[in-house]
Design a protein around this motif. Structure first.
Motif, PDB file in Angstrom:
ATOM      1  N   VAL A  38       0.837  -1.201   0.000  1.00 53.54           N
ATOM      2  CA  VAL A  38       0.000   0.000   0.000  1.00 53.54           C
ATOM      3  C   VAL A  38       0.873   1.252   0.000  1.00 53.54           C
ATOM      4  O   VAL A  38       0.586   2.232  -0.697  1.00 53.54           O
ATOM      5  N   GLN A  39       1.960   1.230   0.762  1.00 50.10           N
ATOM      6  CA  GLN A  39       2.868   2.385   0.779  1.00 50.10           C
ATOM      7  C   GLN A  39       3.522   2.587  -0.585  1.00 50.10           C
ATOM      8  O   GLN A  39       3.698   3.717  -1.049  1.00 50.10           O
ATOM      9  N   ASP A  40       3.887   1.481  -1.239  1.00 53.59           N
ATOM     10  CA  ASP A  40       4.446   1.589  -2.592  1.00 53.59           C
ATOM     11  C   ASP A  40       3.422   2.178  -3.556  1.00 53.59           C
ATOM     12  O   ASP A  40       3.771   2.968  -4.453  1.00 53.59           O
ATOM     13  N   ALA A  41       2.159   1.785  -3.380  1.00 53.60           N
ATOM     14  CA  ALA A  41       1.094   2.340  -4.224  1.00 53.60           C
ATOM     15  C   ALA A  41       0.956   3.840  -3.983  1.00 53.60           C
ATOM     16  O   ALA A  41       0.726   4.611  -4.928  1.00 53.60           O
ATOM     17  N   TYR A  42       1.117   4.247  -2.735  1.00 52.74           N
ATOM     18  CA  TYR A  42       1.057   5.678  -2.437  1.00 52.74           C
ATOM     19  C   TYR A  42       2.176   6.443  -3.144  1.00 52.74           C
ATOM     20  O   TYR A  42       1.962   7.535  -3.675  1.00 52.74           O
ATOM     21  N   LEU A  43       3.375   5.868  -3.158  1.00 52.67           N
ATOM     22  CA  LEU A  43       4.491   6.527  -3.840  1.00 52.67           C
ATOM     23  C   LEU A  43       4.202   6.676  -5.330  1.00 52.67           C
ATOM     24  O   LEU A  43       4.518   7.718  -5.931  1.00 52.67           O
ATOM     25  N   ARG A  44       3.594   5.640  -5.925  1.00 52.21           N
ATOM     26  CA  ARG A  44       3.222   5.740  -7.348  1.00 52.21           C
ATOM     27  C   ARG A  44       2.157   6.833  -7.540  1.00 52.21           C
ATOM     28  O   ARG A  44       2.206   7.591  -8.506  1.00 52.21           O
ATOM     29  N   TRP A  45       1.213   6.868  -6.621  1.00 52.33           N
ATOM     30  CA  TRP A  45       0.150   7.873  -6.673  1.00 52.33           C
ATOM     31  C   TRP A  45       0.727   9.285  -6.529  1.00 52.33           C
ATOM     32  O   TRP A  45       0.335  10.202  -7.233  1.00 52.33           O
ATOM     33  N   THR A  54      -8.791   9.469 -14.308  1.00 57.81           N
ATOM     34  CA  THR A  54     -10.213   9.801 -14.270  1.00 57.81           C
ATOM     35  C   THR A  54     -10.931   9.110 -13.114  1.00 57.81           C
ATOM     36  O   THR A  54     -11.888   9.657 -12.562  1.00 57.81           O
ATOM     37  N   THR A  55     -10.481   7.902 -12.750  1.00 58.77           N
ATOM     38  CA  THR A  55     -11.122   7.153 -11.666  1.00 58.77           C
ATOM     39  C   THR A  55     -10.042   6.695 -10.691  1.00 58.77           C
ATOM     40  O   THR A  55      -9.428   5.637 -10.882  1.00 58.77           O
ATOM     41  N   PRO A  56      -9.789   7.476  -9.642  1.00 60.39           N
ATOM     42  CA  PRO A  56      -8.702   7.139  -8.709  1.00 60.39           C
ATOM     43  C   PRO A  56      -8.808   5.739  -8.114  1.00 60.39           C
ATOM     44  O   PRO A  56      -7.797   5.039  -8.009  1.00 60.39           O
ATOM     45  N   ALA A  57      -9.998   5.298  -7.738  1.00 65.16           N
ATOM     46  CA  ALA A  57     -10.153   3.981  -7.112  1.00 65.16           C
ATOM     47  C   ALA A  57      -9.694   2.873  -8.050  1.00 65.16           C
ATOM     48  O   ALA A  57      -8.984   1.947  -7.652  1.00 65.16           O
ATOM     49  N   ALA A  58     -10.089   2.978  -9.321  1.00 61.09           N
ATOM     50  CA  ALA A  58      -9.696   1.963 -10.299  1.00 61.09           C
ATOM     51  C   ALA A  58      -8.199   2.017 -10.562  1.00 61.09           C
ATOM     52  O   ALA A  58      -7.531   0.977 -10.667  1.00 61.09           O
ATOM     53  N   TRP A  59      -7.654   3.229 -10.688  1.00 63.35           N
ATOM     54  CA  TRP A  59      -6.217   3.386 -10.938  1.00 63.35           C
ATOM     55  C   TRP A  59      -5.411   2.786  -9.787  1.00 63.35           C
ATOM     56  O   TRP A  59      -4.434   2.046 -10.008  1.00 63.35           O
ATOM     57  N   LEU A  60      -5.798   3.083  -8.564  1.00 58.30           N
ATOM     58  CA  LEU A  60      -5.063   2.582  -7.398  1.00 58.30           C
ATOM     59  C   LEU A  60      -5.191   1.069  -7.265  1.00 58.30           C
ATOM     60  O   LEU A  60      -4.231   0.388  -6.900  1.00 58.30           O
ATOM     61  N   THR A  61      -6.369   0.537  -7.561  1.00 62.38           N
ATOM     62  CA  THR A  61      -6.547  -0.914  -7.497  1.00 62.38           C
ATOM     63  C   THR A  61      -5.632  -1.617  -8.487  1.00 62.38           C
ATOM     64  O   THR A  61      -5.012  -2.637  -8.167  1.00 62.38           O
ATOM     65  N   LYS A  62      -5.531  -1.057  -9.683  1.00 62.22           N
ATOM     66  CA  LYS A  62      -4.668  -1.658 -10.705  1.00 62.22           C
ATOM     67  C   LYS A  62      -3.203  -1.604 -10.287  1.00 62.22           C
ATOM     68  O   LYS A  62      -2.481  -2.606 -10.376  1.00 62.22           O
ATOM     69  N   VAL A  63      -2.760  -0.446  -9.808  1.00 64.00           N
ATOM     70  CA  VAL A  63      -1.370  -0.304  -9.381  1.00 64.00           C
ATOM     71  C   VAL A  63      -1.071  -1.252  -8.222  1.00 64.00           C
ATOM     72  O   VAL A  63      -0.064  -1.970  -8.222  1.00 64.00           O
ATOM     73  N   THR A  65      -2.654  -4.018  -7.241  1.00 67.41           N
ATOM     74  CA  THR A  65      -2.731  -5.435  -7.615  1.00 67.41           C
ATOM     75  C   THR A  65      -1.465  -5.873  -8.329  1.00 67.41           C
ATOM     76  O   THR A  65      -0.915  -6.951  -8.038  1.00 67.41           O
ATOM     77  N   ASN A  66      -0.969  -5.063  -9.225  1.00 66.78           N
ATOM     78  CA  ASN A  66       0.250  -5.436  -9.942  1.00 66.78           C
ATOM     79  C   ASN A  66       1.473  -5.423  -9.030  1.00 66.78           C
ATOM     80  O   ASN A  66       2.374  -6.267  -9.176  1.00 66.78           O
ATOM     81  N   LEU A  67       1.514  -4.516  -8.065  1.00 61.74           N
ATOM     82  CA  LEU A  67       2.584  -4.544  -7.064  1.00 61.74           C
ATOM     83  C   LEU A  67       2.533  -5.847  -6.267  1.00 61.74           C
ATOM     84  O   LEU A  67       3.566  -6.460  -5.989  1.00 61.74           O
ATOM     85  N   CYS A  68       1.311  -6.273  -5.916  1.00 58.32           N
ATOM     86  CA  CYS A  68       1.155  -7.518  -5.153  1.00 58.32           C
ATOM     87  C   CYS A  68       1.534  -8.738  -5.988  1.00 58.32           C
ATOM     88  O   CYS A  68       2.131  -9.690  -5.475  1.00 58.32           O
ATOM     89  N   LEU A  69       1.193  -8.719  -7.272  1.00 58.06           N
ATOM     90  CA  LEU A  69       1.557  -9.845  -8.139  1.00 58.06           C
ATOM     91  C   LEU A  69       3.073  -9.990  -8.214  1.00 58.06           C
ATOM     92  O   LEU A  69       3.606 -11.115  -8.198  1.00 58.06           O
ATOM     93  N   ASN A  70       3.787  -8.879  -8.293  1.00 54.82           N
ATOM     94  CA  ASN A  70       5.250  -8.934  -8.297  1.00 54.82           C
ATOM     95  C   ASN A  70       5.772  -9.492  -6.970  1.00 54.82           C
ATOM     96  O   ASN A  70       6.721 -10.281  -6.943  1.00 54.82           O
ATOM     97  N   ASP A 144      -9.696  -5.066 -16.755  1.00 59.66           N
ATOM     98  CA  ASP A 144      -8.998  -3.782 -16.819  1.00 59.66           C
ATOM     99  C   ASP A 144      -7.835  -3.729 -15.833  1.00 59.66           C
ATOM    100  O   ASP A 144      -6.767  -3.174 -16.139  1.00 59.66           O
ATOM    101  N   VAL A 145      -8.015  -4.317 -14.667  1.00 62.62           N
ATOM    102  CA  VAL A 145      -6.958  -4.318 -13.650  1.00 62.62           C
ATOM    103  C   VAL A 145      -5.753  -5.125 -14.121  1.00 62.62           C
ATOM    104  O   VAL A 145      -4.597  -4.719 -13.952  1.00 62.62           O
TER     105      VAL A 145
END
Length: 322
Positions: A38-45, A54-63, A65-70, A144-145
């Protein structure tokens, strides 16, 4: 150049933080790693050009999820070398740390049993399953994610469910948990401390299995113990020794709570220096089918921070002076 983050953007992220943590925990099985993701996602944000989002919730979920997959890909290598059984990091669930737990599917999605089963899936299968079952994402949104087609998301989801059902054998993948299961931790602790093997065995299913996760950093059985008699004797001996161990290592100050952990009844054992162990019970048909004990100190920090503010925990016993 990316647009700088302003107060509004920070507020937007903080509003999403609880949901992001809830997703990350289910994907990773670790509260500590989930917080890091989550902190890494914040840095990306913080570095992103928000005028293009356009849709922060969707953008953050995608970022996220991909951080978690890695992280999952790297975690597999680490867990192959893990000392003894690997268990998820325990989290108390009466609060909102893991999001809403109102349905059977939502509660099961954070259970120790299912989180362990999710380790058998590929990272993509795990992501699709979690987003669909725990957060009710539509396949179009999941596509999309993950940057896949909607048809591919549906196919991966079906494959994930089939694999999980095969692992669960005859037990339903999602199973309602009667309220009376909540007292099982109290009954277990009373039987274990009394030293009455018969009372202890009465609480255990015939094929009960006990796992212990010490991670090589705390004393724990490195193989599962199976069968009602062997498990009862092992646990009886464990509880006879625990007071002595605490006295020798940290001095007097043992406290035992019953609590809900990962949506299951549990015991949380603490000392003056913090959590010592978390014992989580999986109950079927009124008897304990599995016992999972986490004593790896690296996995107890999050629940240690939760305990002072936890709703629903009940003090069962303490050696501290009153």
């Amino acid at each position: 150049m990316p647009a700088p983050s302003h107060g509004h953007d920070v507020s937007e992220f903080e509003a999403q933080r609880p949901r992001l943590f809830a997703i990350a925990y289910r994907l990773l099985g670790s509260a500590t790693e989930a917080e890091d993701a989550v902190q890494d996602a914040y840095l990306r944000w913080n570095d992103a050009d928000h005028s293009l989002i356009t849709t922060p919730a969707a953008w953050l979920t995608k970022v996220l999820t991909n951080l978690c997959l890695n992280r999952l890909t790297a975690a597999r290598t680490r867990r192959e070398a893990y000392v003894g059984p690997w268990l998820p990091e325990p989290v108390m669930t009466p609060d909102s740390s893991l999001g809403p737990l109102e349905t059977v599917e939502q509660r099961e999605s954070v259970s120790m049993a299912l989180l362990i089963l999710l380790e058998r899936l590929t990272p993509a299968e795990r992501a699709v399953f979690v987003l669909r079952e725990a957060f009710s994402y539509r396949h179009r949104e999941i596509a999309d994610v993950l940057d896949v087609s909607e048809a591919n998301s549906q196919q991966v989801y079906r494959r994930a469910r089939q694999r999980l059902k095969a692992e669960e054998n005859s037990r339903p993948l999602f199973e309602a948990r009667p309220e009376k299961h909540g007292r099982i931790a109290e009954l277990f602790f009373a039987a274990a401390r009394s030293g009455d093997l018969t009372d202890l065995e009465r609480l255990l299913a015939d094929d009960v299995t006990a796992w212990s996760d010490g991670g090589g950093k705390a004393g724990a059985a490195r193989r599962p113990i199976i069968g009602v008699t062997r498990v009862a004797r092992y646990l009886q001996g464990l509880y006879r020794q625990i007071d002595t161990v605490v006295e020798e290592r940290v001095g007097p100050g043992l406290t035992v709570y019953s609590a809900e952990v990962n949506a299951d009844p549990a015991l949380v054992i603490t000392t003056n220096s913090g959590p010592l162990a978390v014992v989580v019970f999986e109950v079927h048909d009124g008897r304990i089918a599995s016992i999972r004990t986490i004593v790896n100190p690296d996995k107890l920090a999050f629940i240690g921070a939760q305990l002072p503010h936890a709703d629903g925990s009940k003090l069962l016993w303490s050696s501290l002076p009153r």
